[in-house]
Design a protein around this motif. Structure first.
Motif, PDB file in Angstrom:
ATOM      1  N   MET A  52       0.863  -1.188   0.000  1.00 28.56           N
ATOM      2  CA  MET A  52       0.000   0.000   0.000  1.00 28.56           C
ATOM      3  C   MET A  52       0.894   1.230   0.000  1.00 28.56           C
ATOM      4  SD  MET A  52      -3.140   1.231   0.119  1.00 28.56           S
ATOM      5  CE  MET A  52      -4.195  -0.059   0.797  1.00 28.56           C
ATOM      6  N   GLN A  53       0.702   2.109  -0.996  1.00 31.31           N
ATOM      7  CA  GLN A  53       1.559   3.284  -1.085  1.00 31.31           C
ATOM      8  C   GLN A  53       0.799   4.463  -1.680  1.00 31.31           C
ATOM      9  OE1 GLN A  53       4.588   1.710  -3.875  1.00 31.31           O
ATOM     10  NE2 GLN A  53       3.943   3.304  -5.293  1.00 31.31           N
ATOM     11  N   ASP A  54       1.391   5.652  -1.488  1.00 27.78           N
ATOM     12  CA  ASP A  54       0.829   6.867  -2.091  1.00 27.78           C
ATOM     13  C   ASP A  54       1.179   6.878  -3.571  1.00 27.78           C
ATOM     14  OD1 ASP A  54      -0.176   7.718   0.330  1.00 27.78           O
ATOM     15  OD2 ASP A  54       1.628   8.861   0.856  1.00 27.78           O
ATOM     16  N   TRP A  55       0.206   7.148  -4.401  1.00 24.96           N
ATOM     17  CA  TRP A  55       0.397   7.072  -5.855  1.00 24.96           C
ATOM     18  C   TRP A  55      -0.136   8.347  -6.494  1.00 24.96           C
ATOM     19  CZ3 TRP A  55       2.311   2.849  -8.767  1.00 24.96           C
ATOM     20  CH2 TRP A  55       2.202   2.975 -10.144  1.00 24.96           C
ATOM     21  N   ARG A  56       0.762   9.064  -7.158  1.00 24.06           N
ATOM     22  CA  ARG A  56       0.350  10.249  -7.897  1.00 24.06           C
ATOM     23  C   ARG A  56       0.164   9.850  -9.360  1.00 24.06           C
ATOM     24  NH1 ARG A  56       0.785  15.656  -6.829  1.00 24.06           N
ATOM     25  NH2 ARG A  56       2.205  15.277  -5.087  1.00 24.06           N
ATOM     26  N   GLY A  57      -1.058   9.925  -9.815  1.00 22.80           N
ATOM     27  CA  GLY A  57      -1.360   9.525 -11.182  1.00 22.80           C
ATOM     28  C   GLY A  57      -0.715  10.457 -12.205  1.00 22.80           C
ATOM     29  N   VAL A 215      -3.979  20.045 -16.713  1.00 23.82           N
ATOM     30  CA  VAL A 215      -2.764  20.624 -17.299  1.00 23.82           C
ATOM     31  C   VAL A 215      -2.860  22.142 -17.278  1.00 23.82           C
ATOM     32  CG1 VAL A 215      -2.332  18.634 -18.766  1.00 23.82           C
ATOM     33  CG2 VAL A 215      -3.709  20.505 -19.652  1.00 23.82           C
ATOM     34  N   SER A 216      -1.703  22.781 -17.073  1.00 23.79           N
ATOM     35  CA  SER A 216      -1.655  24.239 -17.066  1.00 23.79           C
ATOM     36  C   SER A 216      -0.232  24.678 -17.386  1.00 23.79           C
ATOM     37  CB  SER A 216      -2.091  24.799 -15.702  1.00 23.79           C
ATOM     38  OG  SER A 216      -1.233  24.312 -14.675  1.00 23.79           O
ATOM     39  N   VAL A 217      -0.093  25.890 -17.862  1.00 27.21           N
ATOM     40  CA  VAL A 217       1.224  26.436 -18.196  1.00 27.21           C
ATOM     41  C   VAL A 217       2.076  26.520 -16.926  1.00 27.21           C
ATOM     42  CG1 VAL A 217       2.449  28.456 -19.063  1.00 27.21           C
ATOM     43  CG2 VAL A 217       0.334  27.717 -20.162  1.00 27.21           C
ATOM     44  N   ILE A 274       2.590  13.710 -17.394  1.00 31.94           N
ATOM     45  CA  ILE A 274       2.202  14.911 -16.649  1.00 31.94           C
ATOM     46  C   ILE A 274       1.613  14.456 -15.333  1.00 31.94           C
ATOM     47  CG2 ILE A 274       0.860  17.036 -16.670  1.00 31.94           C
ATOM     48  CD1 ILE A 274       0.689  16.765 -19.711  1.00 31.94           C
ATOM     49  N   ALA A 275       2.217  14.842 -14.228  1.00 27.99           N
ATOM     50  CA  ALA A 275       1.758  14.403 -12.913  1.00 27.99           C
ATOM     51  C   ALA A 275       0.437  15.078 -12.551  1.00 27.99           C
ATOM     52  CB  ALA A 275       2.815  14.703 -11.861  1.00 27.99           C
ATOM     53  N   ARG A 276      -0.506  14.283 -12.070  1.00 24.68           N
ATOM     54  CA  ARG A 276      -1.772  14.837 -11.593  1.00 24.68           C
ATOM     55  C   ARG A 276      -1.564  15.486 -10.224  1.00 24.68           C
ATOM     56  NH1 ARG A 276      -6.019  12.745 -14.611  1.00 24.68           N
ATOM     57  NH2 ARG A 276      -5.511  10.881 -15.839  1.00 24.68           N
ATOM     58  N   ALA A 277      -2.468  16.376  -9.870  1.00 20.68           N
ATOM     59  CA  ALA A 277      -2.335  17.093  -8.602  1.00 20.68           C
ATOM     60  C   ALA A 277      -2.685  16.207  -7.408  1.00 20.68           C
ATOM     61  CB  ALA A 277      -3.223  18.340  -8.605  1.00 20.68           C
ATOM     62  N   GLU A 278      -3.707  15.343  -7.562  1.00 24.34           N
ATOM     63  CA  GLU A 278      -4.164  14.550  -6.430  1.00 24.34           C
ATOM     64  C   GLU A 278      -3.281  13.329  -6.204  1.00 24.34           C
ATOM     65  OE1 GLU A 278      -6.278  13.143 -10.132  1.00 24.34           O
ATOM     66  OE2 GLU A 278      -5.839  15.077  -9.157  1.00 24.34           O
ATOM     67  N   ILE A 279      -3.172  12.902  -4.927  1.00 27.29           N
ATOM     68  CA  ILE A 279      -2.404  11.721  -4.524  1.00 27.29           C
ATOM     69  C   ILE A 279      -3.392  10.659  -4.055  1.00 27.29           C
ATOM     70  CG2 ILE A 279      -0.680  10.792  -2.934  1.00 27.29           C
ATOM     71  CD1 ILE A 279       0.625  13.523  -2.887  1.00 27.29           C
ATOM     72  N   GLU A 280      -3.244   9.446  -4.572  1.00 30.30           N
ATOM     73  CA  GLU A 280      -4.171   8.361  -4.270  1.00 30.30           C
ATOM     74  C   GLU A 280      -3.455   7.293  -3.454  1.00 30.30           C
ATOM     75  OE1 GLU A 280      -7.066   5.251  -6.760  1.00 30.30           O
ATOM     76  OE2 GLU A 280      -5.870   6.775  -7.775  1.00 30.30           O
ATOM     77  N   ARG A 281      -4.131   6.777  -2.430  1.00 27.94           N
ATOM     78  CA  ARG A 281      -3.601   5.680  -1.621  1.00 27.94           C
ATOM     79  C   ARG A 281      -4.071   4.374  -2.251  1.00 27.94           C
ATOM     80  NH1 ARG A 281       0.583   5.273   1.882  1.00 27.94           N
ATOM     81  NH2 ARG A 281       0.211   3.740   3.523  1.00 27.94           N
TER      82      ARG A 281
END
Length: 373
Positions: A52-57, A215-217, A274-281
């Motif tokens: 189980m780990q933190d995953w940034r999509g 996505v953003s500049v 491109i890394a998403r802002a939210e972090i998923e467990r």
């Protein structure tokens, strides 16, 4: 007497036939009993617990690299190549001369035009003096002034043409392979050499319109290329197209990457994340633990049970799983495996649901070390 013999033969045949059938049935029952009671073969596998780990999509994409400045240098005028002032592959600076075309004819025309302009200027000055004494009319002065301007314009045009006979570098960069030779006649637009500014690279790619909110500049992006396997390049999003492609539903994005070592080159294909802002467990397992199949991806989970002799027995359970993103050798498992459950990572080829296994400490996918001579 004959009837009695027939009866004896029939009885004997029935006994023999019945004995054969009984033997066949007995043999089949013994075979079934053997396989039913035979011990299951034990397969050697390797296994590791699900984590189980933190995953940034990430938002994946594929793009093409281009230089921040890149152009095929050409001449805007025609002429014979008189001198070539560069070498293939040379680094150059903005304004540096690259090539000179023959300009003897234009220089002769320029000297003639300058003489005509000088004469027109004398005529104009004389007309100005005569007008002060009312010797000539205003219209004569206007004509002399117009003639002077025409001659001056012709001189300026010839000087501009002669200046274009020398081709200059438009920006700092690295030259490609020379495309011209001494004495060659160049037409306007003929390629002389390719010039690329490799100090910074741009990558053009597209993502689905549903990812527009992610996505953003200025947002960080990561890039990998086949040319530099295993190495990740860091950059930022430089621009986002204001319009979505109505035919594909995709939106164009351009990212910028520093290239101080000049390892990235225009035209390369690149994989973008491109890394998403939210972090998923979430639960993750190694990529090697997943058996990919058109009917559903699956993993083998190791279960411990107690045998008749009290010893621990390891058996596997085949589970269909729902996967997510993959990154750096691991894959996200959204459904099908819980954290800390032991999953088989190698040796799954001969496994089936309920197979007994022996867990090895050595990765079966790695080749054995060579024996010492």
């Amino acid at each position: 007497m004959r009837i009695k013999r027939i009866i004896v033969v029939l009885v004997a045949s029935g006994v023999v036939f019945g004995g054969v059938l009984g033997f066949v049935q007995f043999r089949q029952n013994m075979i079934k009993s053997y396989f039913a009671n035979a011990p299951k073969p034990v397969m050697t596998v390797t296994a590791t617990p699900a984590v189980m780990q933190d995953w940034r999509g990430v938002v994946p994409a594929v793009g093409t690299l281009q230089a921040v400045n890149g152009v095929n240098i050409s001449s805007s005028v025609s002429g014979l190549v008189r001198t070539i002032a560069f070498q293939s592959g040379q680094d150059i600076h903005r304004g540096q001369p690259l090539l000179h075309l023959d300009s003897d004819v234009e220089l002769g025309d320029l000297r003639s035009a300058e003489a005509e302009m000088a004469l027109a200027r004398v005529t104009y000055d004389r007309t100005v003096s005569l007008l002060r004494s009312n010797t000539v009319s205003q219209s004569a002065l206007d004509k002399a002034e117009a003639e002077l301007k025409v001659k001056a314009a012709r001189v300026a045009g010839l000087r501009a043409t002669i200046a274009k006979k020398t081709v200059l570098a438009p920006f700092d960069g690295t030259l490609g392979v020379r495309k011209v030779d001494l004495g060659q006649y160049l037409e306007p637009g003929n390629t002389i050499v390719n010039l690329q500014d490799l100090s910074r690279m741009l990558c053009d790619f597209t993502v689905s319109q549903k990812e527009l909110g992610t996505v953003s500049v200025g947002q960080a992006v990561r890039m990998t290329t086949d040319a530099w396997a295993g190495e990740t390049f860091e950059g930022v999003i430089a621009a986002v197209e204001p319009q979505v492609d109505a035919k594909t539903g995709m939106i164009g994005i351009q990212a910028s990457f520093p290239n101080a070592k000049r390892r990235l080159r225009p035209g390369m294909f690149a994989k973008i994340e491109i890394a998403r802002a939210e972090i998923e467990r979430t639960v993750t397992v190694p990529n090697s633990a997943v058996s990919y199949n058109l009917h559903g991806d699956a993993v083998f989970v190791v279960k411990e049970t107690a045998g008749a002799d009290g010893k621990t027995i390891h058996e596997v359970e085949r589970r269909v799983v729902q996967l997510g993103d993959r990154r750096e050798g691991v894959v996200m498992v959204r459904k099908g495996v819980d954290a800390n459950e032991l999953v088989v990572t190698s040796g799954q080829v001969k496994l089936e649901n309920g197979s007994r296994v022996d867990i090895s400490a050595t990765d079966l996918l790695k080749p054995a070390a060579p024996a010492n001579p």
